[in-house]
Design a protein around this motif. Structure first.
Motif, short mmCIF file in Angstrom:
data_model
loop_
_atom_site.label_atom_id
_atom_site.label_comp_id
_atom_site.label_asym_id
_atom_site.label_seq_id
_atom_site.Cartn_x
_atom_site.Cartn_y
_atom_site.Cartn_z
N THR A 1 73.12 69.21 46.45
CA THR A 1 74.27 69.86 45.82
C THR A 1 73.99 70.32 44.39
O THR A 1 74.91 70.68 43.66
CB THR A 1 75.49 68.91 45.82
N ASP A 2 72.72 70.32 44.00
CA ASP A 2 72.39 70.83 42.67
C ASP A 2 72.87 72.28 42.55
O ASP A 2 72.53 73.12 43.39
CB ASP A 2 70.87 70.79 42.44
N PRO A 3 73.64 72.60 41.52
CA PRO A 3 74.13 73.98 41.39
C PRO A 3 73.01 74.92 40.99
O PRO A 3 72.12 74.58 40.22
CB PRO A 3 75.17 73.86 40.28
N VAL A 4 73.05 76.11 41.56
CA VAL A 4 72.09 77.16 41.23
C VAL A 4 72.78 78.15 40.29
O VAL A 4 73.84 78.68 40.60
CB VAL A 4 71.62 77.90 42.50
N SER A 5 72.18 78.35 39.13
CA SER A 5 72.72 79.32 38.17
C SER A 5 72.18 80.70 38.51
O SER A 5 70.99 80.97 38.30
CB SER A 5 72.34 78.94 36.74
N GLN A 6 73.04 81.55 39.04
CA GLN A 6 72.59 82.90 39.39
C GLN A 6 72.15 83.67 38.16
O GLN A 6 71.24 84.49 38.23
CB GLN A 6 73.72 83.64 40.12
N GLU A 7 72.79 83.40 37.02
CA GLU A 7 72.41 84.10 35.79
C GLU A 7 71.00 83.70 35.37
O GLU A 7 70.20 84.55 34.95
CB GLU A 7 73.41 83.78 34.68
N SER A 8 70.66 82.40 35.50
CA SER A 8 69.32 81.95 35.15
C SER A 8 68.28 82.54 36.09
O SER A 8 67.21 82.99 35.66
CB SER A 8 69.26 80.42 35.20
N TYR A 9 68.60 82.54 37.38
CA TYR A 9 67.69 83.16 38.35
C TYR A 9 67.51 84.64 38.04
O TYR A 9 66.40 85.17 38.08
CB TYR A 9 68.24 82.99 39.77
N ARG A 10 68.62 85.32 37.76
CA ARG A 10 68.55 86.76 37.50
C ARG A 10 67.62 87.06 36.33
O ARG A 10 66.79 87.97 36.40
CB ARG A 10 69.94 87.32 37.22
N LYS A 11 67.73 86.28 35.26
CA LYS A 11 66.88 86.51 34.09
C LYS A 11 65.41 86.32 34.44
O LYS A 11 64.54 87.10 34.03
CB LYS A 11 67.30 85.58 32.95
N PHE A 12 65.11 85.25 35.19
CA PHE A 12 63.73 84.99 35.59
C PHE A 12 63.20 86.12 36.46
O PHE A 12 62.09 86.62 36.25
CB PHE A 12 63.62 83.67 36.34
N LEU A 13 63.99 86.53 37.43
CA LEU A 13 63.56 87.57 38.37
C LEU A 13 63.33 88.90 37.66
O LEU A 13 62.37 89.62 37.95
CB LEU A 13 64.59 87.73 39.48
N GLU A 14 64.19 89.25 36.75
CA GLU A 14 64.05 90.52 36.05
C GLU A 14 62.90 90.50 35.05
O GLU A 14 62.24 91.52 34.83
CB GLU A 14 65.38 90.89 35.38
N GLU A 15 62.64 89.35 34.46
CA GLU A 15 61.50 89.23 33.54
C GLU A 15 60.17 89.39 34.27
O GLU A 15 59.17 89.79 33.67
CB GLU A 15 61.52 87.87 32.83
N ASN A 16 60.17 89.05 35.55
CA ASN A 16 58.92 89.04 36.31
C ASN A 16 58.95 89.98 37.50
O ASN A 16 58.35 89.72 38.54
CB ASN A 16 58.62 87.60 36.77
N ASP A 17 59.66 91.11 37.33
CA ASP A 17 59.73 92.07 38.42
C ASP A 17 58.47 92.93 38.47
O ASP A 17 57.57 92.81 37.63
CB ASP A 17 61.00 92.91 38.33
N TRP A 18 58.39 93.81 39.45
CA TRP A 18 57.19 94.62 39.66
C TRP A 18 56.96 95.60 38.52
O TRP A 18 55.81 95.93 38.19
CB TRP A 18 57.28 95.35 40.99
N LYS A 19 58.02 96.09 37.91
CA LYS A 19 57.85 97.01 36.79
C LYS A 19 57.10 96.34 35.65
O LYS A 19 56.13 96.88 35.11
CB LYS A 19 59.20 97.52 36.29
N HIS A 20 57.55 95.13 35.28
CA HIS A 20 56.89 94.41 34.21
C HIS A 20 55.45 94.05 34.60
O HIS A 20 54.54 94.07 33.76
CB HIS A 20 57.67 93.14 33.85
N PHE A 21 55.24 93.73 35.87
CA PHE A 21 53.90 93.39 36.33
C PHE A 21 52.96 94.58 36.16
O PHE A 21 51.84 94.44 35.64
CB PHE A 21 53.96 92.95 37.80
N GLY A 22 53.41 95.78 36.60
CA GLY A 22 52.58 96.97 36.45
C GLY A 22 52.26 97.25 34.99
O GLY A 22 51.12 97.60 34.65
N ASP A 23 53.25 97.08 34.12
CA ASP A 23 53.03 97.29 32.69
C ASP A 23 51.97 96.33 32.15
O ASP A 23 51.11 96.72 31.33
CB ASP A 23 54.34 97.09 31.91
N ARG A 24 52.02 95.07 32.60
CA ARG A 24 51.06 94.07 32.11
C ARG A 24 49.65 94.37 32.62
O ARG A 24 48.67 94.17 31.89
CB ARG A 24 51.52 92.68 32.55
N ILE A 25 49.55 94.83 33.88
CA ILE A 25 48.24 95.19 34.41
C ILE A 25 47.63 96.32 33.59
O ILE A 25 46.45 96.29 33.20
CB ILE A 25 48.35 95.62 35.89
#
Length: 339
Positions: free
Chosen positions: A307-331
């Protein structure tokens, strides 16, 4: 304009499902218009690179050490070695992405070790999606320690409009292409010998197909097995109706995991072995990732954290920080740093 060549870039036939990693990789590099991938998809991703018209300024090799598992693998391995030496003599830059501690498939052990050592030495840049990969290179290939960089495995934001159900239909969901290294048979064997009050769903095609019959023979009554590959829309529904996604992988070869990242993209709680990316993200406070050393810890994790609550806002920030666009930029940024 930086010109890239990416290996392997397979031609996917209509109706086929394939790992989207390479397709997303190509898209991420070409999104901003500052780079281009010059080699087209082909049914033989290695031999298709031999014509100079498919040579970029920078070659990115994925799963290079797994070439012995290809058709005529030992021969293709010799061709690959000679090709890399040819590229180096022509001053092409080489990036090697280390996805696993070792190839998942058995066989050709010495050749695979040689290819790993060869790429550690010949590459200009080594990338890995798990900090354990950095440690592996520094420990076993210290001469390559200054070339290794950690980058999060890129992901997407597929978060639902509302959080997962508090009274899910299943305690554990195991999904994805089912291969022997993923530990599904071992976990089911454990459950038969140690019955637990857990509702479990397994959904995925098996490779080899005979693995499905083995699963049916050994699965306890509390396990639902669906031998089909779900669409992402269907997968979202299964994850929404499950308390956790379980990756019961055998830990010997695993570093990063597409299953882990795709599950997180849906806002899932995830349980996996205490290795690689699973270990990394168990320390990421924004995510709900839990790790085990032994199968008997899985039931305990479910009981304590169901029953641990999942923070959708926290997940969203993590996912957007590490999306494919950012990955391509880093490469692209790392590529520019190669001397």
């Amino acid at each position: 304009m930086i010109r890239f060549t990416i290996f392997p870039r397979l031609h996917i036939l209509p109706g086929q499902k394939a790992n989207p990693y390479i397709h997303d990789f190509v898209t991420s590099l070409e999104r901003e218009g500052v780079s281009k991938v010059v080699n087209p998809p082909h049914k033989n991703p290695l031999l298709s690179l031999l014509p100079p018209k498919n040579w970029g300024d920078v070659f990115i090799f994925n799963w290079f050490e797994s070439i012995p598992d290809f058709k005529y693998g030992p021969l293709q391995s010799v061709i690959a070695i000679c090709f890399v030496l040819l590229l180096k003599s022509n001053r092409r830059k080489i990036i090697w992405i280390l996805h696993n501690k070792k190839p998942h498939a058995g066989g050709h052990t010495r050749l695979k070790r040689f290819l790993t050592r060869f790429m550690a030495k010949k590459s200009d840049l080594i990338l890995t999606h798990a900090t354990e990969g950095v440690e592996m290179i520094r420990t076993h290939y210290p001469y390559a320690a200054d070339k290794i960089h950690f980058l999060h495995h890129p992901t997407k934001n597929r978060l639902p409009e509302s959080s997962n159900e508090m009274n899910p239909e299943y305690d554990l969901l195991i999904w994805g292409s089912i291969s022997r290294y993923k530990g599904v048979l071992e976990y089911l064997t454990y459950l038969r010998e140690n019955p637990q009050d857990l509702k479990i769903c397994i959904i995925g095609k098996c490779s080899p197909a005979s693995l499905a019959d083995e699963i049916r023979c050994i699965a306890p009554k509390n396990v639902t097995f669906i031998c089909e590959s779900p669409s992402f829309e269907e997968l979202a529904r299964y994850i929404r109706h499950s308390a956790f996604v379980l990756a019961p992988y055998c830990p010997e070869s695993v570093l990063s995991s597409g299953i882990l990242m795709d599950s997180l993209s849906f806002g899932a709680r995830v349980i996996g072995p205490d290795v690689g990316s699973f270990k990394d993200y168990a320390c990421e406070k924004r995510l709900k990732v839990y790790t085990f050393h032994h199968y008997d810890e899985i039931g305990q994790i479910v009981a304590i954290h169901k029953t641990d609550p999942v923070s959708q806002e926290s997940y969203r920030k993590f996912l957007e920080e590490n999306d494919w666009k950012h990955f391509g930029d880093r490469i692209i940024e790392l590529t520019k740093s190669i001397h």
